[in-house]
Design an enzyme around this catalytic site. Structure first.
Site, PDB file in Angstrom:
ATOM      1  N   LYS B 106      44.176  43.137  41.743  1.00 29.39           N
ATOM      2  CA  LYS B 106      43.537  43.970  42.763  1.00 29.39           C
ATOM      3  C   LYS B 106      44.595  44.328  43.811  1.00 29.39           C
ATOM      4  O   LYS B 106      45.422  43.484  44.171  1.00 29.39           O
ATOM      5  CB  LYS B 106      42.380  43.181  43.393  1.00 29.39           C
ATOM      6  CG  LYS B 106      41.485  43.968  44.335  1.00 29.39           C
ATOM      7  CD  LYS B 106      40.321  43.086  44.833  1.00 29.39           C
ATOM      8  CE  LYS B 106      39.328  43.844  45.696  1.00 29.39           C
ATOM      9  NZ  LYS B 106      38.180  43.000  46.106  1.00 29.39           N
ATOM     10  N   SER B 181      33.635  45.231  45.293  1.00 32.94           N
ATOM     11  CA  SER B 181      34.792  46.041  45.587  1.00 32.94           C
ATOM     12  C   SER B 181      35.921  45.929  44.559  1.00 32.94           C
ATOM     13  O   SER B 181      36.797  46.784  44.521  1.00 32.94           O
ATOM     14  CB  SER B 181      35.356  45.656  46.953  1.00 32.94           C
ATOM     15  OG  SER B 181      35.870  44.341  46.926  1.00 32.94           O
ATOM     16  N   SER B 205      31.969  40.751  45.359  1.00 30.31           N
ATOM     17  CA  SER B 205      32.954  41.732  44.891  1.00 30.31           C
ATOM     18  C   SER B 205      33.668  41.393  43.594  1.00 30.31           C
ATOM     19  O   SER B 205      34.401  42.228  43.062  1.00 30.31           O
ATOM     20  CB  SER B 205      33.996  41.988  45.977  1.00 30.31           C
ATOM     21  OG  SER B 205      33.466  42.809  46.985  1.00 30.31           O
TER      22      SER B 205
END
Lengths: 96, 543
Positions: B106, B181, B205
């Protein structure tokens, strides 16, 4: 809970966040909606309940106070939008 | 761990041969992490081949999925070559456990020399001078980094539509969101663009995108994994965790990244157990709590049905089911959306155009420059949360909002403590709905926030939670089962989730988009005489 456009201006100033006139009315509406939804919390009786800031009781983690190498100055400054003589350069704070 | 194309649990191939694999699909991107490890160690495949396979899959599928902000192909191939040198030594089994395995990160993990944006334009061009602890640990474990995955800006969102760069699409239906997310990390693993990935979970997330993309995703206990070098969102809630196809890959990643870190004083000083040594111990006698409060209005009927079927499957494997009550969880959302924005408003104050990132250099006054920098650099969602958090912390409102939320947090956590006095894990849905259409919730922050109603209380209480694929709805869209564990008891979550996936085959089903790419690869390999491409991976979703 209704947030007025003036409230939004005040909070934006506290947060150092420039906002447009459009932001002002949109945030007033959206933030009022969100706060309204959260009103249910006010109805809960929390008398005598201590607040939780961090879930596990790990406190005051200590280490030996020994100097260690840190990143070289030029690496730290490499991402700076402006630098001068090995320092971060900022806009004027005081009027000259 | 049945081979693709066969019902899992029917036969288990602990040692898949290359020929067998190529005969099935010819596609290395369908491998799980333990399978890849096995083939690498026995030199059936090379790390370079595996890196080429995932980079090829990125090339074929990225225009549709858009999982990445940055693809680091050259670095990946260099790391893969180094891995092959290590694996070519006298004892390949002694190499670090992730040697040569492709991992997507990420884009909020600091990576030395590689841009790290947190999905925000305010950090465009930021090149970290150091690795996050989790990145350093994965590097030491031999991982090959394929790129920096897309995300909602500063991890604020549930759809990856809030990225300052571009939205990511769900590999199962590119007109729908992948969740967020950590949507890029989930989509990358789902589409075979990486074997493993790393995300963060502040309110769901990791688990919610894992559910929406049909991959495994784990949010470890608060304090289990270091956040040093991770762009901060809400510091009392953020936690780093893995995505994988199959549970065992997530166990391998957690093994590599977990444990105390002198650079993060919130990491727990507890020993990290050997997760894979107990993962096959089964669920006989495991007590599963089912909270009625997590099966509520607004939940899609297919989601409820599939989650209840999954619990039934665990029962058939020897677990017992017990009703538990978590009455304060209904206040989780409100509690979270006061605490998280409050912490975010503080954490995001560092983006002011002085030390790094975007700067409004055209302004001559410093405070005006800060106002302008933040106005231009932040997207709408970070602005909303900064406003909300600043308001909740401001004079006159602190007690009514922030302190009140912290008190309710105590009550939410106490509910879990009570429940865990009589059960070992708690089972629930991950997301009340399957993946929604892109754009469906972008103008309604509250509707977007409700995506995380089943995952948020777990962060508020600091507990570990895992999402595992548990089927497909009537439209063929994935659904996930959430298992919540006691603090620092990830081992039990892995054990229960692994037993469940061994009894089912959902985790083996790939999105058609990944398969189309596969069959092209298979044809190419067959044409090169690498083997017979007949068979093909299991087509999903099955009826």
């Amino acid at each position: 809970m209704n947030l007025t456009p003036e409230d939004v201006d005040h909070v934006a100033t506290l947060a150092r966040l420039g906002i447009t006139a459009e932001d002002r009315s949109r945030f007033a509406e959206q933030l009022s909606d969100v706060l309204e939804h959260f009103r249910a919390l006010h109805a809960l009786d929390t008398t005598g309940i201590s607040p939780t800031a961090q879930v596990f009781n790990i406190h005051s983690v200590m280490r030996d106070d020994v100097a260690r190498p840190s990143l070289p100055r030029e690496q730290v400054l490499a991402n700076a939008p402006r630098q001068e003589d090995g320092f971060f350069r900022v806009q004027a704070v005081l009027e000259t | 761990m049945g081979a693709p194309g066969q019902p899992a649990g029917h036969t288990r191939h602990m040692h898949v041969t290359r020929e067998h694999l190529v005969g099935i699909s010819g596609d290395l991107t369908a491998l799980t992490a333990p399978e890849a490890r096995d083939l690498l160690v026995r030199r059936q495949i090379s790390a370079t081949e595996l890196a080429h396979a995932v980079l090829g899959q990125i090339e074929r599928t990225e225009s549709q999925v858009r999982s990445f902000i940055t693809v680091t192909a050259d670095e990946a191939l260099a790391q893969a070559r180094a891995a092959d040198v290590a694996l070519g030594g006298s004892d390949p089994g002694a190499t670090p456990p992730l040697t040569g395995i492709p991992v997507a990160l990420k884009d909020l993990f600091c990576t030395t020399g590689v841009q790290t944006t947190a999905g925000s334009r305010i950090l465009e061009g930021f090149i970290p001078p150091y690795d996050a602890t989790v990145v350093a640990r994965l590097r030491a474990a031999g991982a090959v980094f394929v790129g920096k995955a897309n995300m909602d800006e500063f991890a604020m969102g549930s759809s990856t539509e809030n990225s300052g760069y571009h939205p990511t699409h769900n590999p199962w239906d590119v007109s729908r969101v992948p969740g967020g997310s950590s949507g890029g990390s989930a989509a990358a693993v789902s589409a075979g663009q990486a074997i493993l990935s790393l995300g963060t979970d502040t309110g769901g997330s990791i688990r919610q995108p894992a559910s929406l993309c049909s991959v495994t995703g784990l949010k470890p206990t608060y304090g289990r994994v270091s956040r040093y070098g991770v762009v901060a969102f809400a510091s009392s809630l953020d936690q780093v965790g893995p995505f994988s196809i199959g549970v065992e890959g997530s166990a391998m990643v957690l093994q590599a990244i977990a444990g105390a870190d002198p650079m993060d004083a919130t990491t727990a000083p507890f020993a990290v157990p050997d997760y894979r040594s107990t993962i096959r111990d089964g669920v006989k006698g495991l007590r599963i709590g089912v909270p009625a409060e997590y099966f509520t209005a607004g939940m899609e009927p297919d989601v409820e049905r599939l989650v209840r079927e999954a619990i039934q499957t665990l029962t058939s494997l020897g677990a017992t089911v017990h009703p538990v009550s978590l009455p304060y969880s209904e206040h989780g959302l409100a509690t979270y959306y006061i605490i998280a924005p409050a912490e975010a408003s503080s954490n995001l104050s560092r983006y002011n155009g002085i030390k790094y990132g975007l700067a409004a250099l055209d302004e001559v006054d410093m405070t005006r420059a800060m106002d302008a920098t933040r106005q231009r650099g932040f997207g709408n969602e970070p602005k909303r949360r900064i406003m909300l958090g600043t308001y909740a912390l401001s004079s006159g409102y602190y007690d009514a909002y922030y302190r009140k939320a912290q008190q309710v947090r105590t009550l939410i956590k106490a509910d879990f403590d009570n429940a865990f006095a009589s059960v070992d894990v708690i089972a629930s849905p991950v997301s009340p709905t399957v993946a929604f259409k892109m754009g469906a919730r972008t103008d309604d922050p509250l509707a977007m926030y409700l995506s995380d109603v089943c995952t948020i209380p777990v962060n508020v209480a600091g507990l570990p939670g895992i999402s595992v694929p548990c089927g497909f709805d009537h439209q063929g869209l994935p659904v996930g089962l959430q298992l919540i564990g006691k603090a620092f008891d990830e081992a039990t979550l892995f054990r229960a989730a692994f037993a469940y996936e061994e009894a089912t085959s959902f985790h083996r089903q790939r999105p058609p988009l990944a398969e189309q790419a596969d069959s092209e690869a298979s044809v190419n390999q067959a044409a090169m005489g690498a083997g017979n491409a007949a068979g093909g991976p299991q087509r999903a979703p099955h009826a």
